[in-house]
Design an enzyme around this catalytic site. Structure first.
Site, PDB file in Angstrom:
ATOM      1  N   GLY A  12      -9.718  44.368 -94.051  1.00 54.24           N
ATOM      2  CA  GLY A  12      -8.459  43.613 -94.008  1.00 54.24           C
ATOM      3  C   GLY A  12      -8.663  42.192 -94.494  1.00 54.24           C
ATOM      4  O   GLY A  12      -9.409  41.418 -93.889  1.00 54.24           O
ATOM      5  N   PHE A  15      -4.893  36.799 -93.198  1.00 50.86           N
ATOM      6  CA  PHE A  15      -5.294  35.460 -92.753  1.00 50.86           C
ATOM      7  C   PHE A  15      -6.634  35.503 -91.997  1.00 50.86           C
ATOM      8  O   PHE A  15      -7.504  34.666 -92.209  1.00 50.86           O
ATOM      9  CB  PHE A  15      -4.238  34.864 -91.828  1.00 50.86           C
ATOM     10  CG  PHE A  15      -3.016  34.400 -92.549  1.00 50.86           C
ATOM     11  CD1 PHE A  15      -3.105  33.484 -93.575  1.00 50.86           C
ATOM     12  CD2 PHE A  15      -1.761  34.878 -92.192  1.00 50.86           C
ATOM     13  CE1 PHE A  15      -1.974  33.041 -94.238  1.00 50.86           C
ATOM     14  CE2 PHE A  15      -0.616  34.443 -92.848  1.00 50.86           C
ATOM     15  CZ  PHE A  15      -0.721  33.524 -93.870  1.00 50.86           C
ATOM     16  N   GLU A 172      15.513  33.562 -91.160  1.00 51.20           N
ATOM     17  CA  GLU A 172      15.244  33.043 -92.506  1.00 51.20           C
ATOM     18  C   GLU A 172      15.907  33.915 -93.577  1.00 51.20           C
ATOM     19  O   GLU A 172      16.485  33.408 -94.538  1.00 51.20           O
ATOM     20  CB  GLU A 172      13.726  32.929 -92.718  1.00 51.20           C
ATOM     21  CG  GLU A 172      13.164  31.772 -91.891  1.00 51.20           C
ATOM     22  CD  GLU A 172      11.640  31.621 -91.919  1.00 51.20           C
ATOM     23  OE1 GLU A 172      11.156  30.583 -91.476  1.00 51.20           O
ATOM     24  OE2 GLU A 172      10.939  32.542 -92.371  1.00 51.20           O
TER      25      GLU A 172
END
Ligand SMILES: Cc1cc2nc3c(=O)[nH]c(=O)nc-3n(C[C@H](O)[C@H](O)[C@H](O)COP(=O)(O)OP(=O)(O)OC[C@H]3O[C@@H](n4cnc5c(N)ncnc54)[C@H](O)[C@@H]3O)c2cc1C
Length: 424
Positions: A12, A15, A172
């Site tokens: 993965g 972040f 958003e």
């Protein structure tokens, strides 16, 4: 390469994975293999801007091989995790088996449909670049179909957009779509009137932006209502059948676009002891992110669940900063352990939460102060441009934003489909 290097496999490159790998690369005693099912890292907080045709996917993505091209102790392996074999210290991917001294799992979370099969089959998720592009095509095609239709009911069905989930992503998207209606649809789709009033934001809880401050919650509701978004609270989505979203109170909304921004569940890791899998499928880890009942397997970011941090006894929120800080801390801890030093327990430093609501309007809950409006919007822009990987990406994004916000006229509304028959 040194002969007694430790083999580290990281699954993965989000972040957590890239921050771990970047830090550990500095220590040449480790040979790292980074595995990801995509050949690029991407920045999820701006996915909704790709989905609403405001920025390009390449503005928020970066190839792993380019990112690590000058790191002699890191190799990239493109593949998807199949299962872990802790007894033999191997991990199977769909493109080969890798052996490790340390395994670091950082595959994040996926969309949670809460067991509603009709929603899983028909709603539009927004977790990956593929999802965002699919959503962009879907919304733009719906507009074309709405323009062409002579049936008023079909027109409404094509124009209605239901967003399930009033967290930062839902807010958003709703704000961005309302702006699209106000500034762009009016100019480019003169046949369509008042697109904003067709946007529904539905949430099960009584407030928008649940994890943020009261000030942020009230501001989000005020700004979105002013933009014309229809906000429905205290009402979960129950079903989505025959082009109808069914709400828990029995109401229905006809739509060809249900955007699912409602929840996440950690991705499954076959082979991990069942005793290490906790709530939301998150892997239970100790203070150093080591997975319970394993000896050399670690889990980071959204995938992990850690209750040892005194300020977060119920686990950390699934946020970018937690993943980044855990990745860096674990890399430093592995170096410490090779040096014969004790590892340091992870402790999360909360830098605050931000959400953009519309042009020039955002909310920012910083550690000791709350901002809203233009100042918060500037903080939001700054905070989302700095962490992007690659100077060119930052420059391109800054230019795209400048152009789009100043002119109200972004030019990216392209419908690009690999296969035409995908859309009905
Ligand atoms: C739309 C959206 C908006 C968000 N906005 C914010 C925000 O504003 N602020 C904030 O703090 N957080 C935000 N988040 C949450 C934040 O993105 C996550 O907390 C963070 O990305 C977690 O990092 P991670 O490394 O654990 O997982 P991820 O970043 O999800 O990375 C997982 C990586 O694993 C790879 N992968 C997945 N499955 C496999 C597999 N089977 N095999 C191999 N590789 C695999 C993926 O390709 C990906 O690269 C948002 C998330 C989304 C989806």
């Amino acid at each position: 390469m040194e002969t007694n290097t430790k083999k580290v496999v990281v699954i993965g490159g989000g972040f957590a994975g890239i921050n771990f790998a970047k830090q550990l690369c500095k220590d040449k005693r480790f040979q790292i293999t980074l595995v990801d099912r995509n050949n690029y890292h991407f920045f999820p907080p701006l996915l909704y801007q790709v989905a609403t045709a405001f920025i390009e996917p390449s503005n928020i993505s970066y190839p792993f091989r380019r990112m690590f091209q000058d790191k002699s102790n890191l190799r990239f392996h493109m593949g998807s995790l199949v299962k872990v074999d802790p007894q033999n210290n191997t991990v199977e991917t769909d493109t080969g088996i890798l052996d490790y001294d340390y395994l670091v799992l950082a595959i994040g979370a996926e969309t949670n449909y809460f067991g509603i099969e009709s929603v899983k089959q028909n709603a539009l998720p927004m977790k990956t670049i593929d999802d965002a592009l699919n959503l962009r095509n879907h919304l733009l095609l719906n507009l074309e179909k709405a323009v062409q239709s002579n049936d008023p009911a079909e027109k409404v069905r094509r124009l209605n957009i239901v967003i399930a989930g009033g967290g930062p992503t839902g807010v958003e998207v709703a704000g961005m779509l309302a702006e699209l209606g106000r500034y762009i649809a009016a100019k480019e789709y003169p046949e369509i009137k008042d697109l904003q009033s067709h946007i529904y934001l539905v949430d099960a809880s009584p407030v928008l932006l649940g994890p943020m401050s009261k000030g942020s919650q009230e501001e989000a509701k005020k700004v979105l209502s002013k933009l014309g978004v229809q906000i429905i609270q205290n009402t979960p989505v129950k079903d989505y059948v025959d082009g109808k979203v069914v709400l828990a109170d029995g109401r229905t909304i006809e739509t060809k676009a249900l955007i699912w921004a409602s929840g996440i569940i950690a991705r499954e890791v076959p082979g991990i002891p069942a005793t290490a899998v906790g709530k939301g499928r998150r892997l239970l880890v100790d203070a150093y992110n080591k997975v319970n009942d394993t000896t050399n397997i670690y889990a980071l970011g959204d995938l992990s669940f850690q209750t040892t941090d005194p300020n977060y006894p119920n686990g950390h929120p699934q946020l970018a900063q937690v993943a980044i800080q855990q990745g860096k801390t674990l890399a430093k801890n592995l170096t410490r352990s090779l040096d014969g030093e004790p590892m340091k327990a992870f402790s999360y430093y909360n830098k605050g939460s931000l959400a953009i609501i519309s042009k020039y309007k955002a909310v920012a809950d910083l550690p000791k102060v709350f901002f809203k409006g233009f100042i918060a919007w500037c903080i939001w822009l700054f905070a989302h441009i700095i962490p992007l990987v690659g100077f060119r990406n930052r420059l391109k994004l800054a230019f795209n934003w400048f152009w789009s916000f100043m002119t109200n006229n972004p030019t990216l509304r392209l419908i690009i489909r690999p296969r035409k028959e995908d859309f009905k």
